[in-house]
Design an enzyme around this catalytic site. Structure first.
Site, PDB file in Angstrom:
ATOM      1  CD  GLU A 184      -3.113  -0.449   0.352  1.00 23.18           C
ATOM      2  OE1 GLU A 184      -2.911   0.167  -0.039  1.00 23.18           O
ATOM      3  OE2 GLU A 184      -3.751  -1.624  -0.022  1.00 23.18           O
ATOM      4  CD  GLU A 229      -3.370  -7.393   2.434  1.00 20.41           C
ATOM      5  OE1 GLU A 229      -4.662  -6.810   2.935  1.00 20.41           O
ATOM      6  OE2 GLU A 229      -2.339  -6.820   3.160  1.00 20.41           O
TER       7      GLU A 229
HETATM    8  C1  IPT Z   1      -5.502  -4.020   3.499  1.00 24.10           C
HETATM    9  C2  IPT Z   1      -3.964  -3.781   4.056  1.00 24.10           C
HETATM   10  O1  IPT Z   1      -2.613  -4.047   3.101  1.00 24.10           O
HETATM   11  C3  IPT Z   1      -4.275  -4.497   5.724  1.00 24.10           C
HETATM   12  O2  IPT Z   1      -2.625  -4.171   5.822  1.00 24.10           O
HETATM   13  C4  IPT Z   1      -5.058  -4.894   6.419  1.00 24.10           C
HETATM   14  O3  IPT Z   1      -5.754  -2.451   6.036  1.00 24.10           O
HETATM   15  C5  IPT Z   1      -6.627  -5.265   5.447  1.00 24.10           C
HETATM   16  O4  IPT Z   1      -6.875  -4.058   4.858  1.00 24.10           O
HETATM   17  C6  IPT Z   1      -7.392  -4.606   6.658  1.00 24.10           C
HETATM   18  O5  IPT Z   1      -7.477  -5.486   7.870  1.00 24.10           O
HETATM   19  S1  IPT Z   1      -5.392  -2.370   2.812  1.00 24.10           S
HETATM   20  C7  IPT Z   1      -7.422  -2.052   2.572  1.00 24.10           C
HETATM   21  C8  IPT Z   1      -7.403  -0.803   2.917  1.00 24.10           C
HETATM   22  C9  IPT Z   1      -7.821  -2.576   1.474  1.00 24.10           C
END
Ligand code: IPT
Length: 958
Positions: A418, A489
């Site tokens: 990010e 993710e």
């Molecule tokens: C995404 C992040 O990469 C991760 O660190 C964590 O924050 C996750 O989301 C949510 O728990 S960023 C999100 C705005 C898509």
């Protein structure tokens, strides 16, 4: 101290300067031990906290400073977890004004001091280095009064040459740590801000002729079965691999027949790098990583990531994580069929990677880099796209790659998380490719994939992933559609959930270049707290904060697996067992990428009415990866008893492994054979009105037709129920403009339904109660009829619901709820178990007869919410009541009401009352992953529709 950097015409102190630091040695390969002595400097240090960077002068670092009055602090550790200040949680927001590289004047600064003597046998020749494995966020170091330098890059190692400064006794090591620095702008990961020296500090003897940096290149040619080894070393020497008969010079290439390393078969060879002054043990795994035809291949075969994102976390010690905890994480992962870790969002403690090599996990090793908070201002000023910051970014890339490059498990480097897009990221990728062309480069934030070998996304919904699978996804350059794809993710594991895992897995198994994903995330970051049990954002009074978004893991903070982990294990099982129970035919598909099935044993059991009556071993051929076998079950031991019968087939470990014992279940399936007989319908007994009471067989009702008791058993408030305490997924994403499902539910008024009585009708053989259940301020309603019948000892209830109006939202649940006396006690049921399940999180639910106490039925989400439903209920016994049903409804039993659950913010807010509240639902709305991702998929939505539920109540025999 005078600053080195000039930004905006201003001279900045070292902690605000964009420079990564000064005075440290170039990064190099990390190793735990060689034959050169080391002196760990962990333990209790002296500590002083100041409110600003310069509130206290630096005289504490001078030789002879008397720190006896200072408090003690554990190193490794975070001072905010040791009674000095408090932790602060934000997701993407910077907890300070965004004015890079400046940080606030309020900058908690911890001075750390310790003295040490050299061991008596510490060699007098050679030199020494002082190694810091992790300090958040900026440190300045002195030894015996001499400044060594300063550094940033919290989760990266930094070494200083200290040989000439050492003395046999009374060495004084002083470290000043600032919580905030320019480095904080690069470390905006979604986690607690936790300053301190949180990884080890070690003094390493460096003998004459010691090893410097070295790079183990160990590839595998799957066609020839040969491993090729070359160890490049700054200091020449010899490399020996006794088991392979290898004795080669550094820089020399040797090829030998070997067994390859994979995450499924983590074969390592012990080796030694010997320079004239040092012997460094190596563990070599031979493997080759490549992208071929748009697919990531290792040793020539496609791999599928069944991954998790792992932050380093312990509920007591934060990111100071000991070896035992690291091993626990990996054993839990292996036991739950997980084969890959993304080290979100920084390199883990290096010992963790040693364990990944040993136990077998694919690793995406990520640089310590995230600038997410710049999204708030449309990435204006983003350090990832600002040349002044590029040296700091390159320093982070180099410290990651140099430290971790000798780990077989690491197959992909990730630039960070990010950070938007920018020149700094490109510079990092170029540097990494030049240094290590044998691994792949990952970064998620750039949809053009300009710098990467894979296309990576987070939280893309199923439909989009399917388009990517088909190559029909929109946008981006065409070249992107030639790349392998991963979800770095997905399946946000916040609270109850994640739902929809199986649908993703089907996609990964259908399209070759969809190579799996990494669930977000491994563990809830709830911090041990005396009043809250586990604290989350805001619990320390910090502002701004992001609440319980920090509790989104597959493990609870104490590392107990959540139902989400059990579900994930089932969905990603590496063996698929399918078949036809009546015919006794099975198809067993080996979904491993490398291993055949010879490490597994297969067993069957035959169950009648949920109880096993026979079991045995099932011979299965040693089916190769990607292949399947057709297998026949023995003849069914019983037939035609009228009871429900089924097979349960399991694949278990045939022998002990380093991560689980023989008999550990890897995969399973249940195959129905016969369905049970249908529910007997009692009838005949007429209802009788007697003053203010109505009697029907053993049951007594008030004049409004409300059930009061069954025999001697009082029953409270039996009525229709549609409400659930919203889950984190129901609550949705706070940053999205559209209202969440929970908001829409509350707006409709599903949390405050009214029950109007329309009629109480005493018929020949039944009591019928007609009601209309509806929220205030709305014309929506649920016309609800309760029909009671009895055969004299048992009581049949049939509930019929007919919706009125155009329902704009799905229902949270649909069923009845009632109260029984006594909130404790045992519950037995024939249905799905042992853990909770919801329509889209029920893959791991095993049909059988289960028993639990009421407390253990509750899933202890850190922020309380709907939990604990058991599906497919045939019968249940609880609180003196037996319930038989043939609608296979959902059972929930809790020692508090849904309203209390809804109001609770932490576990201790819930205390058992004197009533056991039971919900029996004909339907539940699914769970989804809308706390960060797609909502409930259409098949799992619960729409208001004509529905009915029947069950027979009787008293259990005491
Ligand atoms: C995404 C992040 O990469 C991760 O660190 C964590 O924050 C996750 O989301 C949510 O728990 S960023 C999100 C705005 C898509």
């Amino acid at each position: 101290m005078p600053g080195r950097g000039l930004m905006e015409g201003m001279e900045l102190p070292h902690h605000e300067d964009v420079s990564p630091g000064s005075g440290s040695l170039p990064p190099r390969a990390w190793y735990a031990a060689s034959d050169a002595p080391t002196l760990p400097l962990d333990g209790t240090w002296r500590f002083r906290l100041s409110p600003t960077a310069d509130a206290a002068d630096e005289s504490f670092a001078a030789d002879g400073f008397d720190a006896r009055a200072w408090e003690g602090i554990a190193v490794p550790g975070h001072w905010v977890l040791q009674g000095h200040g408090t932790p602060h949680y934000t997701n993407q927001l910077y907890p300070f004004p965004v004015d890079p590289p400046r940080v606030p004047t309020e900058n908690p600064t911890g001075d750390h001091l310790r003295t040490f003597d050299l061991p008596a046998d510490w060699p007098s020749d050679g030199g020494a280095t002082l190694r810091f494995d992790g300090v958040e966020s900026c440190a300045r170091v002195w030894l015996n009064g001499t400044p060594l330098g300063d550094f940033k890059g919290s989760r990266l190692p930094h070494e200083f040459a200290v040989g000439p400064l050492l003395r046999p006794e009374g060495n004084v090591l002083a470290v000043r740590v600032h919580q905030w620095s320019s480095g904080s702008y690069l470390e905006d990961q979604d986690q607690w801000w936790l300053p301190g020296i949180f990884r080890g500090v070690t003094l390493l003897h460096r003998p004459e002729g010691c090893a410097g940096d070295y790079f183990v290149h160990a590839s595998y040619d799957h066609r020839a079965g040969t491993g090729t080894l070359r160890v490049d070393s700054d200091v020449p020497g010899r490399v020996t691999v006794p088991e392979l008969g290898v004795d080669a010079a550094t820089g020399e290439t040797v090829a030998v027949p070997v067994r390859p390393w994979t995450a499924e078969t983590p074969r390592l060879y012990d080796a030694v790098l010997a320079t004239s002054g040092e012997r460094v043990p190596l563990r070599v795994g031979f493997r080759t990583v490549a992208v071929e035809d748009g697919v990531i291949k290792v040793n020539g075969r496609r791999i599928l990531f069944r991954g998790v994102n792992r932050h380093e976390f312990h509920p007591d010690t934060g990111r100071a994580v000991d070896l035992h905890t690291m091993r626990t994480d990996l054993l839990l992962m292996k036991r739950h069929n997980i084969n890959a870790v993304r080290t979100s969002h920084y390199p883990p403690h290096p010992a963790f990677l040693d364990l990944c090599n040993e136990l077998g996990l694919w690793v995406i090793d990520e640089c310590d880099l995230e600038t997410h908070g710049f999204t708030v201002q449309q990435w204006r000023g983003n350090p990832a796209d600002d040349d002044r910051w590029t040296p700091a970014l390159l320093d982070r890339a180099a410290r990651t790659v140099e430290r971790d490059k000798n780990h077989a498990s690491v197959i992909v480097w990730s630039l960070g998380n990010e950070c938007g897009t920018g020149r700094g990221l490109t510079a990092m990728a170029e540097w990494i490719r030049a240094r290590d062309p044998d691994r792949l480069v990952h970064y998620e934030g750039d949809r053009s994939c300009a710098d990467t070998d894979l296309y990576s996304r987070m939280y893309a919904d199923h439909a989009e992933v399917e388009r990517i699978g088909r190559g029909t996804d929109a946008g981006g350059p065409d070249s992107r559609r030639q790349l392998p794809f991963i979800l770095c993710e997905y399946a946000h594991a916040m609270g109850n959930g994640p739902g929809g895992l199986g649908e993703y897995q089907r996609l990964f198994e259908t399209y070759a270049h969809l190579q799996g994903g990494f669930v977000w995330e491994w563990i809830d970051h709830g911090l041990t707290h005396p009043a809250y049990d586990y604290a989350y954002g805001g619990d320390f009074g910090e502002q701004p904060h992001d609440g319980n978004f920090v509790c989104d893991g597959l493990l609870f903070p104490d590392r107990t697996p959540s139902p989400g982990l059990i579900e994930y294990k089932k969905v990603i099982e590496p063996v698929r067992i399918e078949g036809e129970g009546r015919e006794g035919t099975l198809r067993i598909t080996n979904l491993h990428d490398f291993a055949d099935l010879s490490h597994l044993a297969f067993t069957w059991s035959y169950e009648v009415a949920g109880e096993g009556v026979a079991d045995g071993v099932l011979p299965v051929p040693a089916t190769g990866p990607g292949e399947h076998a057709e297998v026949k079950l023995p003849p069914a031991p019983t037939r035609g008893s009228g009871a429900e019968t089924q097979w349960t087939v399991r694949a278990v470990l045939a022998d002990d492994t380093p991560w689980a014992q023989r008999g550990h279940v890897v995969a399973w399936a249940q195959l129905p054979v016969e369905t049970g007989t249908v529910l007997p319908v009692p009838g005949g007994t007429p209802p009788v009105r007697d003053g203010g009471r109505i009697t029907l067989g053993p049951a007594s009702f008030d004049a409004h037709g409300t059930l009061l008791s069954l025999g001697d058993l009082p029953i409270r408030d039996l009525r229709l129920d549609v409400w659930r305490a919203p889950t984190d997924n129901d609550n949705g994403m706070p940053w999205r403009p559209e209202p969440s499902l929970a908001t829409r539910w509350r707006k409709v008024g599903l949390d405050r339904m009214r029950h109007r009585l329309d009629a109480v009708e005493l018929g020949d053989g039944s009591l019928t109660v007609r009601t209309r259940v509806a929220p205030a301020a709305s014309d929506l309603g649920l016309s609800t009829e309760y029909r009671w019948q009895s055969d004299g000892s048992r009581l049949l209830l049939t509930v019929r619901v007919t919706p009125e109006g155009e329902w704009p939202v799905p229902l949270p649940r649909l069923g009845i709820r009632f109260g029984l006396p006594g909130a404790h006690g045992r519950v037995r049921w024939f249905g799905g178990g042992p853990g909770e399940a919801y329509p889209d999180t029920r893959a791991a639910s095993l049909l059988g007869v289960w028993e639990s106490d009421v407390a253990a039925l509750q899933t202890p989400y850190v922020r309380p919410q709907e939990n604990g439903a058991r599906p497919d209920i045939r019968w249940a016994e609880l609180g003196g009541l037996r319930i038989d049903t043939d609608h296979a409804p959902w059972l929930t039993a809790r020692p508090w009401t849904t309203e209390q659950l809804d109001a609770a913010a932490h576990r201790p807010d819930l205390t058992p009352g004197d009533t056991l509240w039971v919900n029996l639902d004909v339907g539940q709305h699914g769970i989804g992953t809308q706390s960060c991702g797609p909502g409930v998929l259409p098949p799992y939505e619960l729409h208001a529709a004509p529905s009915s539920l029947s069950c027979v109540f009787s008293l259990t025999t005491p």
